[in-house]
Design an enzyme around this catalytic site. Structure first.
Site, PDB file in Angstrom:
ATOM      1  N   CYS A   7       0.881  -1.170   0.000  1.00 12.99           N
ATOM      2  CA  CYS A   7       0.000   0.000   0.000  1.00 12.99           C
ATOM      3  C   CYS A   7       0.916   1.216   0.000  1.00 12.99           C
ATOM      4  O   CYS A   7       2.081   1.104  -0.356  1.00 12.99           O
ATOM      5  CB  CYS A   7      -0.958  -0.005   1.176  1.00 12.99           C
ATOM      6  N   ASN A   8       0.438   2.347   0.407  1.00 13.95           N
ATOM      7  CA  ASN A   8       1.263   3.549   0.277  1.00 13.95           C
ATOM      8  C   ASN A   8       2.530   3.467   1.120  1.00 13.95           C
ATOM      9  O   ASN A   8       3.624   3.663   0.639  1.00 13.95           O
ATOM     10  CB  ASN A   8       0.458   4.781   0.652  1.00 13.95           C
TER      11      ASN A   8
END
Lengths: 100, 448
Positions: A7-8
């Protein structure tokens, strides 16, 4: 079976990793599951059999798919419901289906 | 409401996607990340240097001598003050990676072109003298830090673009087979690197003959000035938060996308505060809006200030579903991670919950900005507290040890609690009704 999540910042996916590891254990599956931030994917993807993206970074799917295709690794986005409820079992099964 | 969701999907989503996928913005965002661990380590020393206990300074100089603070702050200078140098390498590296050309060479060339654009002089006031004199033969530290950030980024993009174009056109010296790959690689970079440096060199010579004198002056006058003015205003902050929330409402990582554009600005605003704070911890700090302003005062619990919502779920939820998500979310929520709430509740694509999700952070921006602008609450001191630091602690640390920073976090928590409450009630009621209907129907289908 090596499952890479991203994810980020690799934070919320790492929550999911714990749940998936539990699910894998219950299935008696020998697996390595880990989460990294999106910009670290390139350094990890070679060890992975499948790459799953958190739904909040699905705008990176095209770019990640390219990386995956170059290595013959399936890449897809985790369903938002499974992600939000941290449903390790469903996501694990999703990964297994992708690999086939 | 359905119209609003479809507006988000049709209008906001494609634009967001394009911004998020834009190679150069991605490279800037990913390149800047390289400085973050350094800034956090530097911040640790900054915090230790200015612990706000009466007599602390005397106590420290009693043990370590008069120069203790100067020595303690060495790591601060070695991290904050070389921010631009690191960014120069990082951005070029990440961009080259996207073009699939050798990132290490691109990074090295970028650092060289950044230094090539920098005048090797600094102003120095000798002891006993009243006027500063220009000294040559030094790399000016002031331009290696946040003041050089934008020049570093621009030259990193420019030099890497030139580099990769030449590589991709195969205008390179190729070594015959048998030459070790490492040696061959360094020859490959030879022609592109000379072209890059030639271009930057000519650029510098050209600009030296104008009234601007250096690339740094052009960039700060024409770009950084206006950008900082916009980025440091309350209006700019509201627009930024609105964008983050709209993107998250679609389930996209708003902070990452907006940060890709705004982080360089917020980072340099943060460092302006740091420089003032380090010189005089009681001095007035220039900026309210910095990177920490958003991370620590607006987004308690994650984007949308959802910590309050999670606490409501734990204390007041009646439906099983809300209770479960509350329990699941409180741990990560304390460290400002909230995907279980945004996707699990869900808030994403949920016409009802999107309202407080967008409203709460905007109200918090206004309240926090005014509180800091009016001087009721200390401004962020430029300490780079990681965004995962729990509230109350983070507010104290980020203001350089002022209780008012924590108090504002508490006030903001209460405000978001009030904003979320009615919407939470409605949603919980709806879920409870669904659960009861389900258990009724399952009871009906299995008669005893």
């Amino acid at each position: 079976m090596n499952i890479l999540l991203c994810c980020n910042a690799g934070m919320s996916t790492s929550l999911l990793v714990q749940k998936m590891e539990q699910a894998a254990k219950e299935k008696g599956l020998d697996s390595k599951i880990w989460a990294v931030s999106a910009d670290e994917v390139k350094r990890h993807i070679d060890q992975a059999d499948v790459l799953l993206l958190g739904p909040q970074v699905r705008y990176k799917l095209k770019e990640m798919k390219k990386e995956g295709e170059a290595r013959g690794i399936p890449v897809d986005v985790i369903s938002t419901t499974d992600y939000g409820t941290l449903n390790g079992k469903n996501v694990l099964e999703f990964a297994l289906r992708l690999k086939k | 409401m359905a119209g609003f969701i479809s507006f988000l999907e049709n209008r906001v989503m494609p634009v967001a996607g394009r911004i998020a996928e834009q190679k150069h913005l991605q490279a800037i965002r990913d390149g800047i990340i390289l400085t973050m661990p350094l800034l956090i380590i530097g911040s640790l020393f900054l915090i230790i240097g200015f612990i706000p206990i009466p007599g602390y300074s005397d106590f420290m100089s009693g043990i370590f001598g008069d120069k203790w603070l100067t020595k303690l702050l060495y790591p601060v200078n070695a991290t904050f003050d070389i921010m631009a140098l690191i960014v120069s390498f990082g951005v070029a590296y990440r961009l080259a990676e996207k073009y699939k050309v050798d990132p290490l060479s691109a990074g090295a060339i970028s650092v060289a072109s950044f230094l090539l654009a920098t005048p090797y002089t600094t102003m120095f006031t000798p002891e006993g003298a009243s006027t500063a004199v220009e000294v040559g033969g030094v790399i000016p530290v002031t331009l290696m830090g946040s003041k050089g950030l934008f020049v570093a980024m621009i030259l990193a993009l420019l030099s890497t673009e030139i580099y990769r174009k030449i590589i991709q056109k195969k205008i390179v010296i190729t070594m015959p087979d048998g030459v070790p790959p490492a040696v061959a690689r360094s020859f490959v970079a030879l022609i592109p690197a000379s072209v890059v440096l030639l271009v930057v060199w000519l650029l510098r010579i050209l600009i030296e003959n104008t009234s601007f004198h250096s690339i740094h002056n052009i960039v700060s006058d024409l770009l950084v000035g206006p950008l900082n003015a916009l980025g440091s205003s309350m209006f700019g902050a509201i627009i930024a938060v609105l964008m983050v929330q709209l993107l998250w409402s679609l389930g996209l990582h708003g902070a990452a996308i907006v940060g890709g554009v705004m982080d360089p600005i917020w980072l340099s605003l943060m460092d302006q505060n740091r420089a003032v704070f380090q010189a005089d911890p009681t001095g007035e700090l220039p900026n309210v809006i910095t990177k920490q302003f958003f991370d620590l005062w607006i987004y308690a619990g994650g984007s949308g200030a959802t910590l309050a919502l999670v606490v409501l779920m734990i204390l007041r939820a009646r439906s099983e579903q809300m209770k479960n998500i509350g329990r699941l979310s409180i741990g990560p929520g304390l460290f400002n991670i909230n995907e279980p709430v945004t996707f699990g509740m869900p808030i994403v694509m949920n016409p009802l919950l999107i309202i407080p999700f967008i409203l709460a952070p905007i109200v918090l921006v206004i309240v926090s900005y005014l509180a800091m602008e009016l001087g009721w609450v200390a401004r962020p001191s430029g300490v780079a507290v990681p965004w995962t630091t729990p509230p109350i602690i983070s507010g104290y640390l980020a203001t350089g040890g002022k209780i008012s920073g924590s108090v504002l976090q508490l006030v903001n928590f209460v405000i978001s609690l009030l904003i979320y409450y009615p919407f939470f009630r409605l949603w919980d009621k709806q879920k409870l009704a669904e659960e009861q209907a389900e258990s009724n129907s399952s009871n009906a289908s299995v008669p005893l």
